[in-house]
Design a protein around this motif. Structure first.
Motif, PDB file in Angstrom:
ATOM      1  N   ARG A  15      -6.654  -2.183   0.392  1.00 32.60           N
ATOM      2  CA  ARG A  15      -5.595  -1.291  -0.117  1.00 32.60           C
ATOM      3  C   ARG A  15      -6.115   0.006  -0.740  1.00 32.60           C
ATOM      4  NH1 ARG A  15      -1.188  -5.164  -0.276  1.00 32.60           N
ATOM      5  NH2 ARG A  15      -1.809  -6.592   1.358  1.00 32.60           N
ATOM      6  N   GLU A  69       0.768   4.054  -2.837  1.00 32.03           N
ATOM      7  CA  GLU A  69       0.353   5.430  -2.535  1.00 32.03           C
ATOM      8  C   GLU A  69       1.446   6.435  -2.910  1.00 32.03           C
ATOM      9  OE1 GLU A  69      -2.698   6.764  -1.124  1.00 32.03           O
ATOM     10  OE2 GLU A  69      -3.233   4.852  -2.013  1.00 32.03           O
ATOM     11  N   LYS A 127       1.434   6.853  -6.608  1.00 30.72           N
ATOM     12  CA  LYS A 127       0.375   7.733  -7.128  1.00 30.72           C
ATOM     13  C   LYS A 127       0.792   9.191  -7.004  1.00 30.72           C
ATOM     14  CE  LYS A 127      -3.463   4.846  -5.576  1.00 30.72           C
ATOM     15  NZ  LYS A 127      -4.553   4.797  -4.586  1.00 30.72           N
ATOM     16  N   ALA A 164       2.494  10.365   3.460  1.00 23.99           N
ATOM     17  CA  ALA A 164       2.766   9.015   2.936  1.00 23.99           C
ATOM     18  C   ALA A 164       2.568   8.010   4.069  1.00 23.99           C
ATOM     19  CB  ALA A 164       4.189   8.931   2.404  1.00 23.99           C
ATOM     20  N   MET A 219       0.464  10.004   9.738  1.00 22.09           N
ATOM     21  CA  MET A 219       1.663   9.483   9.065  1.00 22.09           C
ATOM     22  C   MET A 219       2.849  10.417   9.249  1.00 22.09           C
ATOM     23  SD  MET A 219      -0.585   8.469   5.791  1.00 22.09           S
ATOM     24  CE  MET A 219      -2.071   7.480   6.037  1.00 22.09           C
ATOM     25  N   PHE A 266       0.832  -1.197   0.000  1.00 15.86           N
ATOM     26  CA  PHE A 266       0.000   0.000   0.000  1.00 15.86           C
ATOM     27  C   PHE A 266       0.874   1.257   0.000  1.00 15.86           C
ATOM     28  CE2 PHE A 266      -2.286   3.258   2.517  1.00 15.86           C
ATOM     29  CZ  PHE A 266      -3.386   3.449   1.699  1.00 15.86           C
TER      30      PHE A 266
END
Lengths: 146, 82
Positions: free
Chosen positions: B58, A57, A60, A117, B79, A53
């Motif tokens: 996902r 990501e 992208k 991220a 994150m 994943f």
């Protein structure tokens, strides 16, 4: 190309490989992030990912940045697992016709990696482990590109 | 009929696990949150905290979504890479 690795990497070799065989690229920008010791407060970093994943990501976002900044190419290398102070944590490389686009894309990609991220950073030190949240500055930096 | 649940970052430390199967599969993401939270109040609070994202097979999901057998659900805290 996006690469997550639990092994140390050699930044010079990465830059050399990225720069090889380009006849139209006029500018390559690079950023190298190292693990900081913070005067003994941090004895190790630990980076966690959701591997497939995370790569998808980041991929992208790199694709969007490639279009936005008219890049010829971009590469992100990010360590996961345990990292000692002084070791490279992340390297971003961008290739464009001209320097401004290469610099801006590199800056934008790093701002994304710091707070958007799917990566999680834990700092180990004498005071025990602590998860590192993105700072207000990190969030503001990433928002500059929205 | 199970769903696989993954936790990352500080959520693992709160729950004390990283991956587990939940059976029977709850009908939705919100139902899954309730099932997990019923067993562990600290995890319930953490999952309801700011900046928690849910990922279904996902793909990032905003709000609720139906679940099916063998789905993979991940809960992600804020994150911080680089």
């Amino acid at each position: 190309m996006i690469r997550l690795t639990d092994q140390a990497f050699e930044p010079g070799a990465e830059l050399t490989a990225f720069a090889r065989g380009r006849s139209e690229t006029g500018a390559i920008a690079s950023f190298l992030g190292l693990a900081r010791g913070d005067a003994g407060a941090a004895t190790a970093l630990e980076l966690e990912a959701y591997p497939e994943f995370t790569v998808a990501e980041i991929g992208k976002f790199v694709a969007t940045a490639t279009t936005r900044f008219e890049l010829y190419d971009a590469r992100v290398i990010h360590r996961i697992g345990a990292i000692a102070p002084g070791e490279p944590v992340v390297m971003v490389l961008t290739a464009a016709a001209h320097r401004r686009e290469a610099f801006e894309a590199c800056d934008c990609l790093m701002d994304y990696l710091k707070s958007r991220a799917p990566l999680w950073k834990k700092e180990h030190g004498p005071a025990g482990p602590r998860w590192v949240d993105p700072t207000t500055r990190d969030l503001a930096d990433a928002a500059r590109w929205d | 009929m199970t769903v696989q649940v993954l936790l990352f970052g500080k959520l693992c430390d709160v729950a004390g696990w990283r991956a587990r199967a939940v059976s029977p599969a709850p009908a939705s993401l919100n139902a899954l949150r309730l099932v997990l939270g019923k067993e562990d109040q600290a995890l319930a609070a953490a999952l309801a905290g700011p900046g928690i994202s849910a990922v279904l097979n996902r793909e990032i999901v905003r709000g609720d979504a139906p679940l099916a057998a063998n789905d993979e659900v991940a809960f992600l805290p804020p994150m911080s890479g680089g």
